[in-house]
Scaffold this active site. Structure first.
Site, PDB file in Angstrom:
ATOM      1  N   ASP B 169      78.338  66.320 -55.833  1.00 34.13           N
ATOM      2  CA  ASP B 169      77.990  66.136 -54.430  1.00 34.13           C
ATOM      3  C   ASP B 169      77.167  64.872 -54.223  1.00 34.13           C
ATOM      4  OD1 ASP B 169      79.242  67.843 -52.782  1.00 34.13           O
ATOM      5  OD2 ASP B 169      77.522  69.131 -52.362  1.00 34.13           O
ATOM      6  N   ASP B 216      75.803  75.940 -63.700  1.00 29.43           N
ATOM      7  CA  ASP B 216      74.927  74.935 -63.120  1.00 29.43           C
ATOM      8  C   ASP B 216      74.836  73.817 -64.140  1.00 29.43           C
ATOM      9  OD1 ASP B 216      74.485  76.028 -60.725  1.00 29.43           O
ATOM     10  OD2 ASP B 216      72.453  76.751 -61.116  1.00 29.43           O
ATOM     11  N   ASP B 218      72.842  72.407 -65.772  1.00 29.97           N
ATOM     12  CA  ASP B 218      71.965  72.408 -66.947  1.00 29.97           C
ATOM     13  C   ASP B 218      72.163  73.661 -67.785  1.00 29.97           C
ATOM     14  OD1 ASP B 218      71.058  74.026 -65.002  1.00 29.97           O
ATOM     15  OD2 ASP B 218      68.942  73.651 -65.359  1.00 29.97           O
ATOM     16  N   ASP B 313      74.744  82.731 -53.794  1.00 30.66           N
ATOM     17  CA  ASP B 313      75.248  83.544 -54.902  1.00 30.66           C
ATOM     18  C   ASP B 313      75.158  85.041 -54.605  1.00 30.66           C
ATOM     19  OD1 ASP B 313      72.526  83.261 -54.948  1.00 30.66           O
ATOM     20  OD2 ASP B 313      72.444  82.276 -56.895  1.00 30.66           O
TER      21      ASP B 313
END
Ligand SMILES: Nc1ncnc2c1ncn2[C@@H]1O[C@H](COP(=O)(O)OP(=O)(O)O)[C@@H](O)[C@H]1O
Ligand SMILES: [Mg+2]
Lengths: 264, 707
Positions: B169, B216, B218, B313
């Site tokens: 993004d 995600d 990480d 979520d």
């Protein structure tokens, strides 16, 4: 009794390096080894510390009909080398003629070497196709074909796979290849390894890393591990020796090598 | 029918017992005796056995005692004199009702937990579904995203069925370049509408995998991630979601600044253990944004990821379940990630979670609407109500002030009676939770975590409660490091003020007690309030210590790993050796090369060999004394392939994150551990200075001798 023939369509791919170092490793592990030089360049002996000036070899004994064994030199515990010797064109033609006339000359006339119990014979051939290679067909248990892991080898690899390298189909199954001078830092080199691995699988007996220790050791006329005990190439050739041992039916370890019965 | 009547009969006989136990009023001595009996009984039961039905019995007794306390509070303590006392009295009572509800809900959630096993995939790989792996990113550095993507490529799954995409993004060119180099997909869009949910929905239009795995940027996956999760989707065609734990290999601010190396469960372990397993038992496990697999067909049926709240979520999961889809939680750590680095970022992150969950509470309340079972409603309610904790927590912290400073009694009646009722309620709720979750959360630590967030979260959560449509998504910044110690006062200013007031109020209360001619102070009430204030103060101090940021020295994961390596020297000599340890930035190798070969001929590349593959990495040799036991290397920038191999070695093994369980909790010991942590944190500087001084003195002495 087992005879390993080291041959390759190309020169400079490590035939002599493998012949000498394999012989050394096998002899270290307790078996009697005879390294035979079939290459008129007569370079194999140099790897065993034989001096440059010493130019004797079996080629000189062809006239006198003396057994080749007489020309062998003891170069270490359990380790013998049979140099080709300094030769003339005439002498080499003479040898070829013998091989043509008597296809099983090595087996019958030189049986003290090529048909001897408890003696492992490792023959270093000249590059490409030769009468000697053809003559060795009747005694060879295993062909070891080193190739460099470079782009030029790709077409050779497919030739070998198609069985074009050997004249008679029988020996076609008794071969394995060794990729020499592998270097994982180079992408094309890695790709050729992958190619060889997926195409040859079990027939790929081993890979040997590109390692300057090899050349340095050769220049000093010592085994690679004598120059650099941690040498990657020396380790790889050690692994290769074990693998060849299993392929031929004997075990190689630090101090014993058992040649299994019934090997032909 | 007969069965039903029987059940009704049993209930009619059984129900009056607890009801009477709850409503019978007692004098304070009787109540003491009753309370001590209950406590004694529970302690006895607890030591009797670890069986599940004993836990259920403990829960029932605790619920009865707590309900009895609440009933007492409702009926006997709310007749307050003045308006101000009434206001604060009811406020406190409301806070207690909240805590009571959360206690009941959490007991319900966690009393039965489901330990799912991995569903193996069928032999026939043609039956395996296709999978898209999404790695959404917005502003995180490439260095972080890179490892995640490379690890995803190491996941064991048929190559033609696994596609990996970076969803950028941030529209960053270097990400696109990296994607091409690594051989993964790159998806970006022209706007950033609806943040992460929008990003995921946009990507869903462009890819086709039957399942979508989300990491995600990480969260570094292990190689077995899909092997462990996809089977469940084949077995249950109505399964929409399978969530796995979020595991952090770097310490979060609480761990780093307060645990100081002690082996204490981290904040997330309770949630990613008993809570989600309990949810799962009621088919109410919910999505946590990462380390999960979702079925595309299910997402399509609800119109993609929910974007109306800032916690897309949990909301997505709720929607899926309203549409009759199942969810699952697999309690196996299959990925590891970086925790938020600094306290302030931790607070920002929780601020978002809190606002999001309250948005769900307001906009799509799990108690209302269609499609959920009662149990699912309660589980989701518990999750969405949890973040109301900030205001009640602040009330509990500050209540002793009213009496000690202003003489306001917010509870009617004698302190002795109140204490007699409160004791079994407070003790048993702590004690029973400790039995249920002791390996995942030690006693009173939950209070410390909540207190830490309480003041900063009060206003944002209240604001969202009243205007739920406001609330922007903010991305939690990760991957930076704290590289020098400092005190982050802005995160805990309110805490410090509150602690100061508590301390002052205690002294003031005693002073007032010594002057009975001016002030009307009861000894019982004074002691009760001082004890309460002391307890608050101890936990507040612990929370404040989290703001004493310690430098995070260990930036990367370092792994002890014995693997064969090749050392390439400049001259072309190539030697074998053994790896000792490895991190993303360098490695240590046993020194196997003869010193005379090593002189003037440095190692330029190291190749690490593993069962599957090998990776050669250009290195810089760090110089040690000749003949040192190890050779140390720093990795230079290397190509994607060798980088992937390091990631594979470091993070991809199936057992990368396997760790032994924590020791069982001990209520008292845990409280003293909190005190010890606080003490160590407060005296850290003093001790360090002392050590420094000592060292300096030693050096001076040595110099003196030399001279
Ligand atoms: N693994 C290796 N690493 C580095 N150099 C090698 C390696 N194998 C062979 N060489 C070098 O390559 C050259 C050719 O090798 P050689 O064994 O003589 O090949 P051949 O006998 O096939 O002509 C020699 O200089 C040798 O030292
Ligand atoms: Mg040669």
């Amino acid at each position: 009794m087992p005879v390993i023939s080291i041959c390759s369509p190309k020169g400079g791919v490590g035939k002599t390096t493998l012949a000498s170092n394999l012989s050394y490793i096998f002899s270290q592990s307790g078996t009697k080894v005879m390294a035979v030089d079939m290459d008129p360049q007569n370079a194999l002996r140099l790897y065993f510390g034989v001096s440059l000036a010493d130019e004797g070899g079996f080629i000189a004994s062809l006239d006198s009909q003396a057994p080749w064994l007489n020309s062998a030199l003891n170069v270490g515990r359990n380790l013998y080398v049979l140099p080709f010797g300094k030769s003339t064109y005439e002498m080499r033609r003479n040898l070829d003629q013998i091989f043509i006339n008597e296809p099983d000359y090595l087996k019958t006339s030189q049986s003290a070497i090529f048909n001897a119990p408890d003696l492992l014979v490792i023959i270093d051939f000249p590059p490409g196709y030769s009468e000697a290679l053809k003559a060795a067909a009747c005694i060879t248990d295993l062909y070891v074909i080193p190739l460099n892991a470079d782009a030029a080898s790709v077409s050779l690899l497919s030739q070998i796979k198609d069985g074009d390298l050997f004249e008679n189909g029988e020996s076609a199954n008794k071969y394995c290849i060794v990729l020499n001078q592998v270097d994982n830092r180079v992408k094309i080199n890695r790709e050729i390894q992958d190619f060889a691995r997926s195409n040859f699988q079990d027939k790929l007996a081993g890979t040997v890393h590109l390692d300057t220790s090899v050349t340095e050791a050769a220049a000093l006329q010592v085994p690679i591990s004598g120059f650099n005990p941690s040498s990657a190439a020396a380790f790889d050739i050690g692994m290769l020796a074990r693998r060849l041992g299993t392929m031929l039916g004997f075990t190689v370890n630090e101090d014993t090598m058992i040649i299994s019965q019934g090997q032909d | 029918m007969l069965k039903f009547l029987k059940l009704l009969g049993v209930l009619l006989i059984v129900i009056p017992v607890p009801v009477f136990t709850i409503i019978t009023p007692m004098s304070h001595t009787d109540q003491y005796i009753f309370g001590l009996c209950m406590i004694g009984g529970c302690v006895l039961l607890n030591h009797l056995s670890q069986k599940h039905y004993i836990s259920v019995a403990l829960i029932l007794i605790t619920v009865v005692c707590s309900t009895r306390y609440m009933y007492f509070r409702l009926t006997q303590t709310l007749e307050l004199d003045s308006l101000i006392e009434t206001i604060f009295g009811y406020l406190l009572f409301a806070a207690e009702i909240y805590v009571y509800c959360i206690l009941l809900l959490s007991f319900f959630q966690m009393s039965w937990s489901l330990r799912r096993k991995i569903v193996p995939l069928p032999e026939d790989t043609s039956k395996w579904p296709t999978v898209d792996v999404y790695v959404p990113t917005y502003n995180e550095p490439l260095s972080l995203v890179r490892d995640t993507v490379l690890a995803a490529q190491c996941i064991d799954y048929p190559k033609d069925k696994l596609k990996i995409y970076i969803l950028d993004d941030g529209r960053r060119k270097e990400f696109a370049t990296f994607a091409t180099e690594a051989g993964v997909g790159y998806i970006t869009r022209t706007d950033n509408a609806h943040a992460k949910a929008g990003n995921l929905n946009h990507a869903m239009q462009l890819t086709k995998g039957e399942l979508i795995a989300i990491f995600d940027c990480d969260h570094i996956s292990t190689r077995i991630f899909l092997q462990a999760t996809v089977g469940a989707f084949i077995k249950d065609p109505r399964l929409a979601l399978l969530q796995t734990p979020h595991h952090f290999y770097s310490p979060d601010p609480i761990e780093r600044n307060l645990y100081l190396g002690r082996n204490i469960p981290t904040e997330g372990e309770l949630f990613y253990g008993p809570v989600q397993r309990g949810n799962d038992n009621w088919n109410a496990a919910f999505f946590c944004g990462s380390c999960a697999v979702i079925r595309r067909a299910a997402l399509n049926s609800i119109g993609g990821f929910a974007f109306e709240t800032v916690t897309e979520d949990a909301h997505t999961a709720l929607r899926l379940q309203r549409h009759g889809w199942n969810t699952a939680y697999l309690d196996k750590i299959l990925a590891g990630g970086l925790a938020t680095e600094r306290l302030i970022l931790h607070i920002i992150q929780r601020n978002r979670w809190g606002r999001g969950m309250i948005q769900i509470f307001r906009l799509d309340n799990p108690l209302l609407g269609r499609g959920l079972t009662l149990a699912q409603r309660l589980c989701y309610l518990s999750a969405s109500m949890y973040f109301f904790f900030a205001l009640p927590r602040v009330i509990f912290l500050t209540v002793p002030l009213f009496y000690l400073l202003f003489g306001i009694s917010v509870v009617h009646g004698s302190a002795e009676l109140l204490f007699a009722y409160a004791l079994p309620h407070l003790f048993l709720s702590v004690y029973t939770s400790s039995r249920l979750n002791g390996r995942y959360r030690y006693s009173f630590w939950g209070e410390v975590y909540d207190i830490l967030l309480s003041f900063p979260l009060v206003l944002p959560t209240l604001a969202v409660l009243f205007s739920p449509h406001k609330g922007k998504f903010n991305v939690t910044d990760k991957g930076g490091t704290v590289d020098k110690a400092y005190f982050d006062a802005r995160a805990v200013r309110a805490h410090i003020i509150c602690a100061g007031l508590l301390l002052f109020s205690m002294v003031f209360g005693f002073v007032k007690y010594l002057m009975p001619e001016y002030f009307d102070i009861q000894l019982g009430a004074l002691l009760l309030n001082v004890a309460w204030a002391t307890f608050n103060l101890s936990l507040l101090l612990a929370a404040i210590c989290v703001a004493r940021e310690t430098p995070n020295l260990r930036k990367t994961q370092r792994l002890e790993l014995k693997a064969p390596v090749l050392l390439y020297q400049q001259s072309g000599i190539c030697s074998r050796s053994t790896l000792n340890d490895l991190s993303m930035t360098g490695c240590r190798v046993e020194n196997s090369i003869d010193q005379d070969l090593l002189d003037d001929d440095p190692v330029t590349d190291v190749e690490i060999m593993s069962d599957f593959s090998s990776a050669s990495i250009p290195v810089e040799m760090l110089h040690d004394a000749p003949g040192a036991k190890y050779l140390r290397f720093k990795f230079r920038d290397s190509d994607v392939d060798s980088h992937r191999e390091i990631v594979r070695l470091l993070f991809s093994r199936a057992d990368t994150w396997v760790a032994p369980p924590h020791e069982k909790d001990n209520v008292l010991k845990s409280y003293f551990t909190i005190l010890a942590c606080t003490y160590d944190s407060l005296t850290r500087n003093i001790r360090r200075n002392r050590a420094l001084k000592k060292q300096r003195r030693k050096e001076e002495a040595a110099r003196g001798e030399a001279a």
